[in-house]
Design a protein around this motif. Structure first.
Motif, short mmCIF file in Angstrom:
data_model
loop_
_atom_site.label_atom_id
_atom_site.label_comp_id
_atom_site.label_asym_id
_atom_site.label_seq_id
_atom_site.Cartn_x
_atom_site.Cartn_y
_atom_site.Cartn_z
N GLY A 48 8.79 7.68 -11.41
CA GLY A 48 7.51 7.45 -10.73
C GLY A 48 7.33 5.97 -10.40
N HIS A 49 7.68 5.11 -11.34
CA HIS A 49 7.56 3.66 -11.11
C HIS A 49 8.55 3.18 -10.05
N ALA A 50 9.72 3.86 -10.03
CA ALA A 50 10.80 3.38 -9.18
C ALA A 50 10.54 3.57 -7.70
N VAL A 51 9.50 4.31 -7.35
CA VAL A 51 9.23 4.52 -5.92
C VAL A 51 8.65 3.27 -5.26
N LEU A 52 8.21 2.32 -6.10
CA LEU A 52 7.43 1.19 -5.55
C LEU A 52 8.18 0.32 -4.53
N PRO A 53 9.43 -0.15 -4.86
CA PRO A 53 10.06 -1.06 -3.88
C PRO A 53 10.22 -0.42 -2.50
N GLY A 54 10.66 0.81 -2.46
CA GLY A 54 10.86 1.48 -1.17
C GLY A 54 9.54 1.65 -0.44
N ALA A 55 8.52 2.06 -1.19
CA ALA A 55 7.21 2.26 -0.57
C ALA A 55 6.67 0.94 -0.04
N ALA A 58 8.76 -0.20 3.05
CA ALA A 58 8.45 0.63 4.23
C ALA A 58 7.05 0.35 4.74
N ALA A 59 6.11 0.16 3.82
CA ALA A 59 4.74 -0.13 4.24
C ALA A 59 4.69 -1.46 4.97
N LEU A 60 5.48 -2.43 4.50
CA LEU A 60 5.52 -3.76 5.12
C LEU A 60 6.09 -3.68 6.53
N LEU A 61 7.19 -2.95 6.66
CA LEU A 61 7.87 -2.88 7.96
C LEU A 61 7.12 -2.00 8.96
N SER A 62 6.43 -0.97 8.46
CA SER A 62 5.82 -0.01 9.38
C SER A 62 4.32 -0.27 9.58
N GLY A 63 3.80 -1.26 8.87
CA GLY A 63 2.37 -1.54 8.98
C GLY A 63 1.53 -0.49 8.28
N ILE A 113 7.93 -7.62 -3.13
CA ILE A 113 7.97 -7.23 -1.70
C ILE A 113 6.55 -7.09 -1.17
N ALA A 114 5.71 -6.43 -1.96
CA ALA A 114 4.33 -6.21 -1.51
C ALA A 114 3.61 -7.54 -1.30
N SER A 115 3.90 -8.51 -2.17
CA SER A 115 3.19 -9.80 -2.05
C SER A 115 3.70 -10.60 -0.86
N MET A 116 4.93 -10.27 -0.37
CA MET A 116 5.47 -10.99 0.79
C MET A 116 4.67 -10.68 2.05
N GLY A 117 3.96 -9.60 2.03
CA GLY A 117 3.20 -9.21 3.21
C GLY A 117 1.99 -10.09 3.46
N GLY A 118 1.69 -10.98 2.53
CA GLY A 118 0.54 -11.87 2.72
C GLY A 118 -0.76 -11.11 2.87
N ILE A 121 -0.29 -5.65 2.83
CA ILE A 121 -0.13 -4.45 2.01
C ILE A 121 -1.18 -4.46 0.90
N ASP A 122 -1.79 -3.32 0.71
CA ASP A 122 -2.77 -3.18 -0.36
C ASP A 122 -2.02 -2.80 -1.65
N LEU A 123 -1.72 -3.82 -2.47
CA LEU A 123 -0.92 -3.59 -3.67
C LEU A 123 -1.63 -2.62 -4.63
N ASP A 124 -2.95 -2.76 -4.70
CA ASP A 124 -3.71 -1.85 -5.58
C ASP A 124 -3.46 -0.40 -5.20
N LYS A 125 -3.42 -0.14 -3.89
CA LYS A 125 -3.23 1.22 -3.41
C LYS A 125 -1.83 1.74 -3.80
N LEU A 126 -0.83 0.83 -3.67
CA LEU A 126 0.53 1.23 -4.03
C LEU A 126 0.65 1.51 -5.53
N LEU A 127 -0.02 0.68 -6.33
CA LEU A 127 0.11 0.83 -7.78
C LEU A 127 -0.75 1.95 -8.33
N PHE A 128 -1.96 2.06 -7.79
CA PHE A 128 -2.91 2.99 -8.40
C PHE A 128 -3.33 4.15 -7.50
N GLY A 129 -2.83 4.17 -6.27
CA GLY A 129 -3.12 5.28 -5.37
C GLY A 129 -4.50 5.20 -4.76
#
Lengths: 293, 237
Positions: A48-55, A58-63, A113-118, A121-129
């Protein structure tokens, strides 16, 4: 009393969240029961935790496209799952230690990766849904997971059960040699699908909660595996709906509210459930003492 | 109509345990595999069960009837989870897996077979009890019921009496006799010579090879003495 449930009928976002949550609870029930029986609860958590980098990537590249974020999550989740076990064996590490290294690495890389988006990316959303902001794609994915998992688990139920409870027997019983490996592959594939589907609602940190926690609680309600699956589905649905209501009425974070309600169900089940709960065990001891005296 | 071993060598990737095992065991026999720890008893059973490949050589199980073609194996440490959420009956029913597969439904005949198997091991009264609550002897009897339901012609048992009390041991020996009476072949690795005494044939594995003989050939005490060096060994019965 009815008023407490009104938000599910009054607000579309609550209806969608409830539908998605119920679908995920149905998908997670059989998977969770087998994960717990296979003593792999924490491995599921690691995936479950391991999905984060890919997500995150992808969120960074696809907006922020839901579909691409889902695919990215599936990619890294599967990669970690496929490589952590063999890597642990190659390095002669205990398997859980290998999973710990991999999932911590995945989490750290994902956050970077999420923080690179400046701030894109909503990191809270990625971590906590964001169960209350579940869109059509995520809802469709949850429903697909529920349907595909139900069919898939029904197909491999028998060999998967024997493989889980007595793997040696499955190999040496004269049955189809492919049954065990195929059942395992189907099971882990469905687990990956459901974990990724849960990710949108509960985030990387808690996505497996909806799979594992009802299954743990179900052990205190049922003795046979089919009844455990049924109990896990019912408990999961109760946990999701009560979590959504708690979140709505108390303005609490929705993922945390759902997981808290599920943990509450585990505690309540362990106290008063009819199978091996503290209550039934103490009643059993008391009746034994009476008979002895 | 028999188990035929052709110059079989057994072992692991880096270790040869025994070579030159050859001979025939006719069906409907019960053979006690005896020998010191490390002699290769478990390795031979695992090889016959298909759990590991022979290092070289071959073996053929030529079953007398079609339905006896399969080989059943009960290891010394069964992998059944001690907390498995299964009833005794469900455990016995697991023996139907090879026949009914993914979607087959047990028929009336299968249910009767399970009833008979549970009756034979003396567990009919406990059929709805969870296996996690059984004693060691009861669990072994439940596993014997599953072996009965499997309906195989060749049954391999690795130390089947090591964790059971005398009453359970007597019941298990009865079951083995019943299997043999039905024309099945049983090969059991046994470290206790008193238990081995109940088997009509002994097959001793030692560093000199394997020797098959009838248990009444020689007094039991001779088994503790080094055997004459014979390679390639098991004689036909």
């Amino acid at each position: 009393m009815v008023g407490v449930f009104a938000p599910f009928f009054d607000y579309e976002f609550m209806t969608r969240a409830a539908l998605g949550g119920v679908a995920l609870a149905l998908a997670g029930a059989p998977l969770g029961v087998f994960l717990v029986m296979r003593r792999m609860s924490l491995v599921g958590d690691a995936v479950g935790h391991a999905v984060l980098p890919g997500a995150a990537a992808a969120a960074l590249l696809s907006g922020g496209s839901t579909l691409l974020t889902t695919l990215g999550a599936a990619l890294t989740g599967t990669m970690v799952f496929m490589t952590a076990g063999p890597a642990s064996r190659a390095l002669r590490l205990p398997e859980d230690a290998g999973f710990a290294v991999f999932y911590l690495a995945a989490l750290a890389i994902g956050v970077m990766i999420a923080s690179m988006g400046g701030g894109v990316i909503d990191l809270d959303k990625l971590l906590f849904g964001a169960a209350l902001a579940i869109d059509n794609t995520a809802l469709a994915l949850a429903c697909t997971a529920a349907i595909v998992t139900s069919i898939g688990m029904a197909l491999v139920y028998r060999p998967l059960l024997i493989d889980t409870l007595d793997p040696q027997f499955l190999r040496a019983s004269g049955g189809a040699k492919w049954a065990g490996p195929v059942a395992q592959s189907v099971f882990f594939g469905l687990l990956a699908l459901t974990t990724v589907a849960s990710f949108h609602a509960l985030g990387a940190l808690m996505s497996i909660g909806l799979t594992i926690l009802p299954a743990i609680a179900a052990r205190f309600w049922a003795k046979s595996v089919p009844l455990m699956i049924l109990s896990a589905a019912v408990l999961g649905i109760i946990g999701v709906l009560s979590g959504l209501l708690v979140s709505f009425h108390l303005a609490a974070p929705v993922g945390a509210a759902i997981v808290s309600c599920l943990v509450g169900l585990v505690l309540a089940s362990s106290l008063v459930g009819p199978n091996q709960s503290l209550l039934t065990r103490s009643l059993g001891k008391a009746s034994l003492a009476n008979r002895a005296s | 109509m028999s188990l035929i071993l052709n110059d079989l060598a057994i072992g692991y990737r880096n270790k040869l345990v025994m070579a030159g095992i050859g001979g025939t065991i006719n069906s409907g026999n019960a053979v006690a595999l005896i020998g010191q720890n490390g002699a290769g008893k478990s390795t031979l059973l695992r090889t016959l069960a298909g759990e590991q490949s022979p290092v070289s050589g071959t073996f053929v199980w030529d079953a007398p009837v079609k339905r006896h073609r399969s080989i059943a194996w009960l290891s010394q440490s069964p992998s059944l989870r001690p907390d498995a959420p299964l009833t005794v009956r469900a455990l016995a029913a697991m023996g139907l897996w090879a026949r009914i597969g993914l979607f087959g439904k047990p028929c009336r005949h299968d249910q009767d077979k399970i009833d008979q198997a549970l009756d034979m091991v003396g567990l009919s009264d406990l059929e709805n009890q969870q296996v996690s609550t059984l004693s060691g002897g009861q669990l072994q009897r439940a596993l014997f019921a599953r072996l009965t339901v499997q309906d195989c012609g060749l049954i391999l048992l690795d130390e089947p009496f090591s964790a059971v009390d005398t009453a359970s041991q007597a019941k298990l020996l009865e079951v083995i006799q019943h299997w043999v009476g039905e024309g099945r072949t049983v090969i059991a690795a046994i470290h206790d010579l008193d238990c081995a005494r109940h088997f009509p044939l002994w097959w001793e594995l030692s560093k000199f090879g394997a020797i098959l003989r009838r248990s009444d050939d020689k007094p039991l005490s001779s088994l503790t003495q080094p055997l004459r060096a014979v390679s390639g060994v098991a004689q036909s019965t």
